[in-house]
Design a protein around this motif. Sequence first.
Motif, mmCIF file in Angstrom:
data_model
loop_
_atom_site.group_PDB
_atom_site.id
_atom_site.type_symbol
_atom_site.label_atom_id
_atom_site.label_comp_id
_atom_site.label_asym_id
_atom_site.label_seq_id
_atom_site.Cartn_x
_atom_site.Cartn_y
_atom_site.Cartn_z
ATOM 1 N N MET A 1 0.839 -1.171 0.000
ATOM 2 C CA MET A 1 0.000 0.000 0.000
ATOM 3 C C MET A 1 0.892 1.244 0.000
ATOM 4 O O MET A 1 1.773 1.386 0.828
ATOM 5 N N THR A 2 0.665 2.131 -0.930
ATOM 6 C CA THR A 2 1.451 3.350 -1.047
ATOM 7 C C THR A 2 0.857 4.432 -0.170
ATOM 8 O O THR A 2 -0.340 4.686 -0.207
ATOM 9 N N ALA A 27 -9.988 11.075 2.109
ATOM 10 C CA ALA A 27 -8.770 10.379 2.527
ATOM 11 C C ALA A 27 -9.067 8.947 2.960
ATOM 12 O O ALA A 27 -10.104 8.654 3.555
ATOM 13 N N CYS A 28 -8.125 8.078 2.637
ATOM 14 C CA CYS A 28 -8.208 6.689 3.084
ATOM 15 C C CYS A 28 -7.095 6.457 4.105
ATOM 16 O O CYS A 28 -6.334 7.379 4.425
ATOM 17 N N GLU A 29 -6.965 5.242 4.567
ATOM 18 C CA GLU A 29 -5.956 4.958 5.597
ATOM 19 C C GLU A 29 -4.531 5.136 5.090
ATOM 20 O O GLU A 29 -3.600 5.274 5.879
ATOM 21 N N SER A 30 -4.338 5.193 3.782
ATOM 22 C CA SER A 30 -2.990 5.397 3.247
ATOM 23 C C SER A 30 -2.670 6.878 3.024
ATOM 24 O O SER A 30 -1.621 7.213 2.500
ATOM 25 N N CYS A 31 -3.595 7.777 3.419
ATOM 26 C CA CYS A 31 -3.382 9.218 3.266
ATOM 27 C C CYS A 31 -2.979 9.837 4.605
ATOM 28 O O CYS A 31 -3.666 9.640 5.604
ATOM 29 N N GLU A 32 -1.882 10.541 4.583
ATOM 30 C CA GLU A 32 -1.474 11.334 5.747
ATOM 31 C C GLU A 32 -1.760 12.787 5.393
ATOM 32 O O GLU A 32 -1.282 13.288 4.372
ATOM 33 N N ILE A 33 -2.555 13.461 6.210
ATOM 34 C CA ILE A 33 -2.973 14.832 5.919
ATOM 35 C C ILE A 33 -2.240 15.805 6.822
ATOM 36 O O ILE A 33 -2.216 15.640 8.041
ATOM 37 N N GLN A 34 -1.633 16.820 6.203
ATOM 38 C CA GLN A 34 -0.962 17.908 6.920
ATOM 39 C C GLN A 34 -1.626 19.211 6.503
ATOM 40 O O GLN A 34 -1.670 19.519 5.315
ATOM 41 N N ILE A 88 -5.831 11.268 -4.062
ATOM 42 C CA ILE A 88 -6.377 11.240 -2.707
ATOM 43 C C ILE A 88 -7.470 10.201 -2.621
ATOM 44 O O ILE A 88 -8.364 10.140 -3.462
ATOM 45 N N GLY A 89 -7.371 9.348 -1.616
ATOM 46 C CA GLY A 89 -8.362 8.309 -1.404
ATOM 47 C C GLY A 89 -8.120 7.038 -2.188
ATOM 48 O O GLY A 89 -8.889 6.086 -2.097
#
Length: 91
Positions: A1-2, A27-34, A88-89
Amino acid sequence: MTKHLVEVFTAACPLCDETVKLVQSLACESCEIQVWDLREGYSTHKCREKANQYGIHRVPAVVVNGKLTECCQNQQPISREALIAAGIGQR
């Protein structure tokens, strides 16, 4: 998973808040949001440096994995479709 690093540049305006909510909803679990609030970042200059690095001249703006989304590059409205196209997502 990327993993996807999603950076949202804001200035605490209503449109910025809507963009943050849209990014969070996609966003999904593989998205880090800043979220970078340019008003707060001027005290440390970190936000301004990041915005300059990405060529951001208006907010809200969204960067995915170090690349300014195409809608933000072309000064188009940020949309659900544009964010999905930017990755995203997507796992």
